[in-house]
Design an enzyme around this catalytic site. Sequence first.
Site, PDB file in Angstrom:
ATOM      1  N   GLY A  74       0.915  -1.345   0.022  1.00 30.01           N
ATOM      2  CA  GLY A  74      -0.016   0.001   0.131  1.00 30.01           C
ATOM      3  C   GLY A  74       0.826   1.138  -0.001  1.00 30.01           C
ATOM      4  O   GLY A  74       0.526   2.325   0.451  1.00 30.01           O
ATOM      5  N   THR A  75       2.012   1.303  -0.407  1.00 26.19           N
ATOM      6  CA  THR A  75       3.101   2.397  -0.235  1.00 26.19           C
ATOM      7  C   THR A  75       2.617   3.591  -1.120  1.00 26.19           C
ATOM      8  O   THR A  75       2.456   4.634  -0.595  1.00 26.19           O
ATOM      9  CB  THR A  75       4.468   1.906  -0.800  1.00 26.19           C
ATOM     10  OG1 THR A  75       4.773   0.631  -0.392  1.00 26.19           O
ATOM     11  CG2 THR A  75       5.374   2.992  -0.674  1.00 26.19           C
ATOM     12  N   HIS A 157      11.758   1.378   0.700  1.00 24.98           N
ATOM     13  CA  HIS A 157      11.555  -0.085   1.055  1.00 24.98           C
ATOM     14  C   HIS A 157      12.511  -0.665   1.868  1.00 24.98           C
ATOM     15  O   HIS A 157      12.478  -1.802   2.576  1.00 24.98           O
ATOM     16  CB  HIS A 157      11.330  -0.928   0.008  1.00 24.98           C
ATOM     17  CG  HIS A 157      10.249  -0.616  -1.011  1.00 24.98           C
ATOM     18  ND1 HIS A 157       8.973  -0.236  -0.474  1.00 24.98           N
ATOM     19  CD2 HIS A 157      10.117  -0.559  -2.388  1.00 24.98           C
ATOM     20  CE1 HIS A 157       8.005   0.065  -1.274  1.00 24.98           C
ATOM     21  NE2 HIS A 157       8.692  -0.058  -2.397  1.00 24.98           N
ATOM     22  N   TYR A 242      -2.279  -2.367   6.318  1.00 28.51           N
ATOM     23  CA  TYR A 242      -2.954  -2.123   4.928  1.00 28.51           C
ATOM     24  C   TYR A 242      -4.537  -2.433   5.273  1.00 28.51           C
ATOM     25  O   TYR A 242      -5.362  -1.938   4.546  1.00 28.51           O
ATOM     26  CB  TYR A 242      -2.037  -2.785   3.861  1.00 28.51           C
ATOM     27  CG  TYR A 242      -3.178  -2.519   2.357  1.00 28.51           C
ATOM     28  CD1 TYR A 242      -2.766  -1.377   1.616  1.00 28.51           C
ATOM     29  CD2 TYR A 242      -3.576  -3.563   1.893  1.00 28.51           C
ATOM     30  CE1 TYR A 242      -3.430  -1.247   0.598  1.00 28.51           C
ATOM     31  CE2 TYR A 242      -4.376  -3.621   0.685  1.00 28.51           C
ATOM     32  CZ  TYR A 242      -4.124  -2.160   0.018  1.00 28.51           C
ATOM     33  OH  TYR A 242      -4.587  -2.223  -1.213  1.00 28.51           O
ATOM     34  N   LEU A 276      -8.976   8.879  -3.438  1.00 31.18           N
ATOM     35  CA  LEU A 276      -8.374   7.600  -3.270  1.00 31.18           C
ATOM     36  C   LEU A 276      -8.848   6.103  -3.426  1.00 31.18           C
ATOM     37  O   LEU A 276      -8.204   5.140  -3.229  1.00 31.18           O
ATOM     38  CB  LEU A 276      -7.725   7.741  -1.613  1.00 31.18           C
ATOM     39  CG  LEU A 276      -6.614   8.708  -1.260  1.00 31.18           C
ATOM     40  CD1 LEU A 276      -6.622   8.577   0.245  1.00 31.18           C
ATOM     41  CD2 LEU A 276      -5.473   8.734  -2.055  1.00 31.18           C
ATOM     42  N   PHE A 304       0.524  -0.844 -12.572  1.00 28.06           N
ATOM     43  CA  PHE A 304       1.256  -0.756 -11.536  1.00 28.06           C
ATOM     44  C   PHE A 304       0.206  -0.739 -10.386  1.00 28.06           C
ATOM     45  O   PHE A 304       0.473  -1.404  -9.188  1.00 28.06           O
ATOM     46  CB  PHE A 304       1.896   0.637 -11.281  1.00 28.06           C
ATOM     47  CG  PHE A 304       2.645   1.050 -10.123  1.00 28.06           C
ATOM     48  CD1 PHE A 304       3.754   0.126 -10.019  1.00 28.06           C
ATOM     49  CD2 PHE A 304       2.207   1.761  -9.139  1.00 28.06           C
ATOM     50  CE1 PHE A 304       4.618   0.064  -8.704  1.00 28.06           C
ATOM     51  CE2 PHE A 304       2.972   1.974  -8.137  1.00 28.06           C
ATOM     52  CZ  PHE A 304       4.210   1.186  -7.809  1.00 28.06           C
ATOM     53  N   GLY A 308      -5.961  -3.535  -5.507  1.00 28.97           N
ATOM     54  CA  GLY A 308      -6.148  -2.627  -4.120  1.00 28.97           C
ATOM     55  C   GLY A 308      -6.908  -3.000  -3.097  1.00 28.97           C
ATOM     56  O   GLY A 308      -7.675  -2.329  -2.465  1.00 28.97           O
TER      57      GLY A 308
END
Length: 342
Positions: A74-75, A157, A242, A276, A304, A308
């Site tokens: 969830g970065t 990371h 997350y 979001l 990418f 979600g």
Amino acid sequence: MHKNALPFPYKISPLDPNLNESLLQKFKGETKQFVKVGPEEYFFPSKYETEAEKIYNFPVRSDDVWVVTFPRSGTTWTQELVWLLCNRLNFQRARTEHLAARFPFLEFNVFADDTRLEEFRKENQGNIDHLGIIEHMSTPQYEVLNNTQGRRFIKTHIPFSLLPSNLLTSGAKIVYVARNPKDVAVSYYHLYQMFRTLDFRGDFDTFWDCFENNLVAWGPYWSHIKEGWNQRDNPNVLFLFYEDMNKNLVSSIDKVAEFLDTSLTKDQVNELVDYLDIKNFRNNPAVNFDSLKTVGICRSDQVFIREGKSGGWKGKFSEKLGARADKWIQENLRTTDLKFSE
């Protein structure tokens, strides 16, 4: 590097030659040598060895804001939330300026293998704009950040033990996000296929075997997560799951806003939630690395920002592999009070 630089405190060792050769056949993004770092044996490509001390000595500022995660936790979602909260919900800028420019990825150049870079340059020769994107990718972001005026937003990371030694006491704000390892692995598998700088060749079961045995970049997963969890009571660290963000984004926004000393009206919260929402977020080119697709660093048939959601692993694990993964998770949770939300 500044004159008071500290020596990097951990040993960096090349992988066993036979294992290294085997992994080079699976992970085509690296062409030379994988290394393991420190007592936890964090796994990196060869370029980390030349960058480790520079990253370790990166000058932290007290007003920095960091997002620290194991990959695919969830970065990007968290970065955008943090950046918007600190920038008065400037949605216009967020939609038009790529997140990587607003929120640099500290060690991105570590994964720019020189052989691969030369391939990208040849593929894009004659196109000045494309070559500029490639050069930006290969430029150490700690250099870019050192020259940044105003408040800095930093993604990494790298686990806490390999980051600047004063990060946790500097006054900088750090948001750490953890995610269920089975969902992490599925998402990471797709990322490894998308980025030619990683370029995994194999099926998911093979990838899981590498993931479980700490042979993927930034692993071991459990060492990374436990380092984050051990800092959960640090007043400069906000530890999030997350799954909790997914389950109740409004509550998570409130937590992050309070941590960052900002406040929102109810209407602003609703606007942020809508922005979001994964259906909208995945269609935002500013967070999807579209420019890297343009130059061929990312494969155009991959996305990418994916689903979600939590629990997406269920469609990827066979019953046998799922049982193996559950056993591995249970074994690693025995030594910690960390528990993942359902």
